[in-house]
Design a protein around this motif. Structure first.
Motif, PDB file in Angstrom:
ATOM      1  N   UNK A   1       0.824  -1.207   0.000  1.00 29.90           N
ATOM      2  CA  UNK A   1       0.000   0.000   0.000  1.00 29.90           C
ATOM      3  C   UNK A   1       0.863   1.264   0.000  1.00 29.90           C
ATOM      4  N   UNK A   2       2.024   1.179   0.642  1.00 26.34           N
ATOM      5  CA  UNK A   2       2.894   2.352   0.794  1.00 26.34           C
ATOM      6  C   UNK A   2       3.792   2.559  -0.428  1.00 26.34           C
ATOM      7  N   UNK A   3       4.145   1.487  -1.126  1.00 24.46           N
ATOM      8  CA  UNK A   3       5.108   1.555  -2.236  1.00 24.46           C
ATOM      9  C   UNK A   3       4.793   2.646  -3.259  1.00 24.46           C
ATOM     10  N   UNK A   4       3.522   2.836  -3.685  1.00 21.13           N
ATOM     11  CA  UNK A   4       3.252   3.878  -4.697  1.00 21.13           C
ATOM     12  C   UNK A   4       3.576   5.293  -4.236  1.00 21.13           C
ATOM     13  N   UNK A   5       3.775   5.488  -2.936  1.00 22.29           N
ATOM     14  CA  UNK A   5       4.094   6.830  -2.427  1.00 22.29           C
ATOM     15  C   UNK A   5       5.592   7.035  -2.208  1.00 22.29           C
ATOM     16  N   UNK A   6       6.386   5.986  -2.438  1.00 22.43           N
ATOM     17  CA  UNK A   6       7.829   6.052  -2.179  1.00 22.43           C
ATOM     18  C   UNK A   6       8.570   6.506  -3.441  1.00 22.43           C
ATOM     19  N   UNK A   7       9.398   7.504  -3.299  1.00 21.63           N
ATOM     20  CA  UNK A   7      10.103   8.111  -4.440  1.00 21.63           C
ATOM     21  C   UNK A   7      10.979   7.103  -5.185  1.00 21.63           C
ATOM     22  N   UNK A   8      11.621   6.188  -4.448  1.00 16.89           N
ATOM     23  CA  UNK A   8      12.506   5.197  -5.065  1.00 16.89           C
ATOM     24  C   UNK A   8      11.770   4.418  -6.159  1.00 16.89           C
TER      25      UNK A   8
ATOM     26  N   UNK B   1       8.739   5.277  -7.560  1.00 20.65           N
ATOM     27  CA  UNK B   1       8.106   6.161  -8.546  1.00 20.65           C
ATOM     28  C   UNK B   1       9.111   6.621  -9.611  1.00 20.65           C
ATOM     29  N   UNK B   2      10.390   6.718  -9.237  1.00 28.36           N
ATOM     30  CA  UNK B   2      11.412   7.118 -10.200  1.00 28.36           C
ATOM     31  C   UNK B   2      11.754   6.006 -11.187  1.00 28.36           C
ATOM     32  N   UNK B   3      11.526   4.755 -10.770  1.00 24.38           N
ATOM     33  CA  UNK B   3      11.957   3.604 -11.572  1.00 24.38           C
ATOM     34  C   UNK B   3      10.827   2.883 -12.300  1.00 24.38           C
ATOM     35  N   UNK B   4       9.567   3.154 -11.921  1.00 23.06           N
ATOM     36  CA  UNK B   4       8.426   2.487 -12.553  1.00 23.06           C
ATOM     37  C   UNK B   4       7.383   3.512 -12.971  1.00 23.06           C
ATOM     38  N   UNK B   5       6.747   3.265 -14.106  1.00 22.35           N
ATOM     39  CA  UNK B   5       5.609   4.095 -14.497  1.00 22.35           C
ATOM     40  C   UNK B   5       4.422   3.750 -13.595  1.00 22.35           C
ATOM     41  N   UNK B   6       3.625   4.750 -13.224  1.00 22.71           N
ATOM     42  CA  UNK B   6       2.463   4.522 -12.346  1.00 22.71           C
ATOM     43  C   UNK B   6       1.276   5.346 -12.842  1.00 22.71           C
ATOM     44  N   UNK B   7       0.764   5.034 -14.038  1.00 25.77           N
ATOM     45  CA  UNK B   7      -0.295   5.870 -14.628  1.00 25.77           C
ATOM     46  C   UNK B   7      -1.599   5.892 -13.822  1.00 25.77           C
ATOM     47  N   UNK B   8      -1.951   4.761 -13.226  1.00 30.77           N
ATOM     48  CA  UNK B   8      -3.208   4.699 -12.462  1.00 30.77           C
ATOM     49  C   UNK B   8      -3.112   5.523 -11.183  1.00 30.77           C
ATOM     50  N   UNK B   9      -1.966   5.447 -10.520  1.00 30.96           N
ATOM     51  CA  UNK B   9      -1.754   6.233  -9.310  1.00 30.96           C
ATOM     52  C   UNK B   9      -1.726   7.722  -9.625  1.00 30.96           C
ATOM     53  N   UNK B  10      -1.155   8.065 -10.768  1.00 31.35           N
ATOM     54  CA  UNK B  10      -1.104   9.477 -11.173  1.00 31.35           C
ATOM     55  C   UNK B  10      -2.509  10.035 -11.407  1.00 31.35           C
ATOM     56  N   UNK B  11      -3.383   9.217 -12.002  1.00 29.09           N
ATOM     57  CA  UNK B  11      -4.769   9.640 -12.215  1.00 29.09           C
ATOM     58  C   UNK B  11      -5.483   9.896 -10.891  1.00 29.09           C
ATOM     59  N   UNK B  12      -5.230   8.998  -9.928  1.00 33.87           N
ATOM     60  CA  UNK B  12      -5.844   9.143  -8.602  1.00 33.87           C
ATOM     61  C   UNK B  12      -5.355  10.418  -7.936  1.00 33.87           C
ATOM     62  N   UNK B  13      -4.055  10.660  -8.024  1.00 31.71           N
ATOM     63  CA  UNK B  13      -3.487  11.853  -7.394  1.00 31.71           C
ATOM     64  C   UNK B  13      -3.995  13.132  -8.053  1.00 31.71           C
TER      65      UNK B  13
END
Length: 404
Positions: free
Chosen positions: A175-182, A184-196
Motif C-alpha cells: 500500500x505504501x510503495x506507490x508513495x515512495x520516491x525510489x 516512482x522514479x523507476x516504474x511508471x504509475x499511470x493509475x496512481x497518477x490519475x488518482x493523485x
C-alpha cells in the motif's frame, strides 16, 4: 482424557458455533477497521483457538471431520465458477504475464525456505506445499492442499497465524510503495497518477467495499449449490475409479499418474475448470457463488483454529514466520525485478504480487481502496487463475519435497 464444557457429540451446538462464529468473523471484518486489517480469517481462527484452549469446545469431534470431508470440497468449485481460462487470457493477458512471473517467485521462495528449515520443522514439506498453493491462489488452495497432504491441525493453525501476520505486513508495504520516491522514479504509475490528479481521498473499509450487497435470487442459490454438489460427486467418483485402475507398485510414472488422476482435489479442480470453460455462459450467470464459497472457507478457518495448542504455536510460529517471509520476499524480489525488465506498470506489479500472496479478493480490494478502478476486474479475473493452478503446483512441490 480432555474435558470440554461442550462435548464432541453435541452436534447441533458445535455446528451452531462453527456457522455462527464464521458469520460473526465476516461481520466484524466488514464493520470494524481493526478486524479488516487483521482479516476475518484470523478472527475466526483465533476465536476458535481461544475457546478450545480454555476447554469450552472440544479439540476433536465428528463435526470437524464433516467440515474437512464435505464443506471444503464444496467451497472449491464455488470459488472457481468465474475461472474461464479463455476469458482470463482475452481480458487480462498483460496482467496474467506478470502474475505468472510472480508465481515463479513463490515457487523459488518455497524451495529456498524448505531447504533452509527442513531440519528444524517436522513435516515441513506439507506446510510448503500448502503455502505454495495458498501464495499462488488463496485460502481455497490452503484448504485443499492441507486436506490432500493430511497436515496436522496444530501445524496448520501455527502456519495460518504466521501467514496472516506476514500478509498484514506485506500488504501494508504494498500500500505504501506507490508513495515512495525510489519506486516512482523507476516504474511508471499511470493509475496512481490519475488518482493523485483527481485527489479522491475517499476511504472505505476494504472488505465492506468489495463484498457489497448484490442481487441474488433463489435460482442463483439453487444452481450454485446444486452445481457444486454435482461437480464434487463426479470428480471424487472419477478420482476413486482412477485410483483403483492405476497401480502404484513402485513404477514412478504410474505412481505419478495415480497421484494426478487419483487425487480427489486435483480431479475436482480439473473437472470444475473444464466445466466452467466449456459451459461459461451457464456459470457466469450464477450470482452469489463466490459469496457462498467464501463463507464455507470461513467455517474451515474456524475448524483449523480448534486443535491449535497455544504453546505449540508459540514454539512453531516463529520458524514458520521465517518460512513465509522467505517465500514472500522472493516473490516480491522476482516480481519487481522482472516487472522492471519487461516494463510493467508499478500498479500491475503490486496487484499481481498481491493476487499471488493474498488471492484475488485482497488484490481487488487493494485496487478498489487505491482508486485503480480499471484494474479491479482484470486482477480479479487473473487472481482466480491462481485458484486453478495453485493446487497443481502446490501438490507437485509437496510430492517432490517429500522425497527429501
Amino acid at each position: 482424557m480432555f474435558y470440554a464444557i461442550i462435548q464432541s457429540d453435541d452436534t447441533w451446538i458445535l455446528w451452531a458455533f462453527l456457522a455462527g462464529w464464521a458469520g460473526i468473523s465476516i461481520y466484524l471484518e466488514q464493520k470494524y477497521e481493526w478486524a479488516s486489517k487483521i482479516s476475518g480469517a484470523i478472527v475466526a481462527l483465533v476465536g476458535a483457538m481461544l475457546l478450545a484452549n480454555f476447554n469450552i469446545i472440544p479439540t476433536e469431534s465428528p463435526v470437524y471431520d464433516t467440515v474437512w470431508s464435505y464443506v471444503v470440497p464444496l467451497a472449491i468449485p464455488l470459488l472457481l465458477f468465474q475461472s474461464n481460462i479463455l476469458k482470463i487470457w482475452n481480458e487480462s493477458g498483460r496482467l496474467l504475464i506478470i502474475f505468472l512471473i510472480s508465481s515463479i517467485g513463490t515457487v523459488v521462495g518455497a524451495i529456498v525456505g524448505f531447504f533452509l528449515l527442513k531440519d528444524l520443522i517436522p513435516e515441513l514439506y506439507k506446510v510448503v506445499a500448502m503455502m505454495t498453493g495458498s501464495y499462488i491462489g488463496g485460502s481455497v488452495n490452503l484448504a485443499a492442499l492441507s486436506a490432500r497432504f493430511e497436515t496436522p491441525g496444530e501445524l496448520i493453525s501455527a502456519t495460518v497465524v504466521a501467514d496472516n501476520l506476514m500478509m498484514a505486513l506485506y500488504f501494508l508495504v504494498l500500500m505504501v510503495i506507490p508513495t515512495i520516491a525510489f519506486f516512482r522514479k523507476r516504474f511508471r504509475a499511470p493509475h496512481q497518477e490519475l488518482v493523485e490528479q483527481s485527489s479522491n481521498k475517499e476511504n472505505k473499509n476494504q472488505a465492506a467495499s468489495y463484498w457489497k450487497g448484490k442481487e441474488i435470487s433463489l435460482q442463483d442459490i439453487g444452481l450454485a449449490v446444486g452445481s457444486a454438489f454435482a461437480l464434487v460427486a463426479i470428480s471424487f467418483k472419477l478420482a476413486e475409479i482412477f485410483d483403483k485402475l492405476i497401480p502404484t507398485d513402485g513404477n514412478f510414472i504410474l505412481t505419478a499418474l495415480n497421484g494426478i488422476f487419483g487425487d480427489n482435489y486435483l480431479m475436482l479442480t480439473t473437472i470444475t475448470l473444464l466445466s466452467v470453460t466449456i459451459f461459461s455462459r451457464f456459470f457466469e450467470k450464477i450470482r452469489g457463488a463466490q459469496e457462498i464459497g467464501t463463507y464455507l472457507i470461513y467455517i474451515f478457518f474456524v475448524v483449523i483454529g480448534v486443535p491449535a495448542s497455544i504453546p505449540v504455536i508459540i514454539q512453531n510460529a516463529p520458524l514458520l514466520f521465517v518460512l513465509v517471509f522467505v517465500m514472500v520476499a522472493l516473490n516480491m524480489f522476482i516480481s519487481f525485478l522482472f516487472g522492471k525488465l519487461f516494463k510493467f506498470n508499478l500498479e500491475e506489479i503490486i496487484l499481481a504480487s498481491n493476487a499471488n500472496i493474498g488471492g484475488p479478493t485482497t488484490a481487488a480490494a487493494m485496487a478498489i481502496s487505491k482508486g485503480w478502478s480499471k484494474l479491479v476486474a482484470p486482477v480479479l479475473i487473473v487472481g482466480t487463475l491462481g485458484y486453478v493452478i495453485g493446487n497443481y503446483i502446490g501438490a507437485a512441490i509437496g510430492v517432490w519435497l517429500g522425497l527429501f
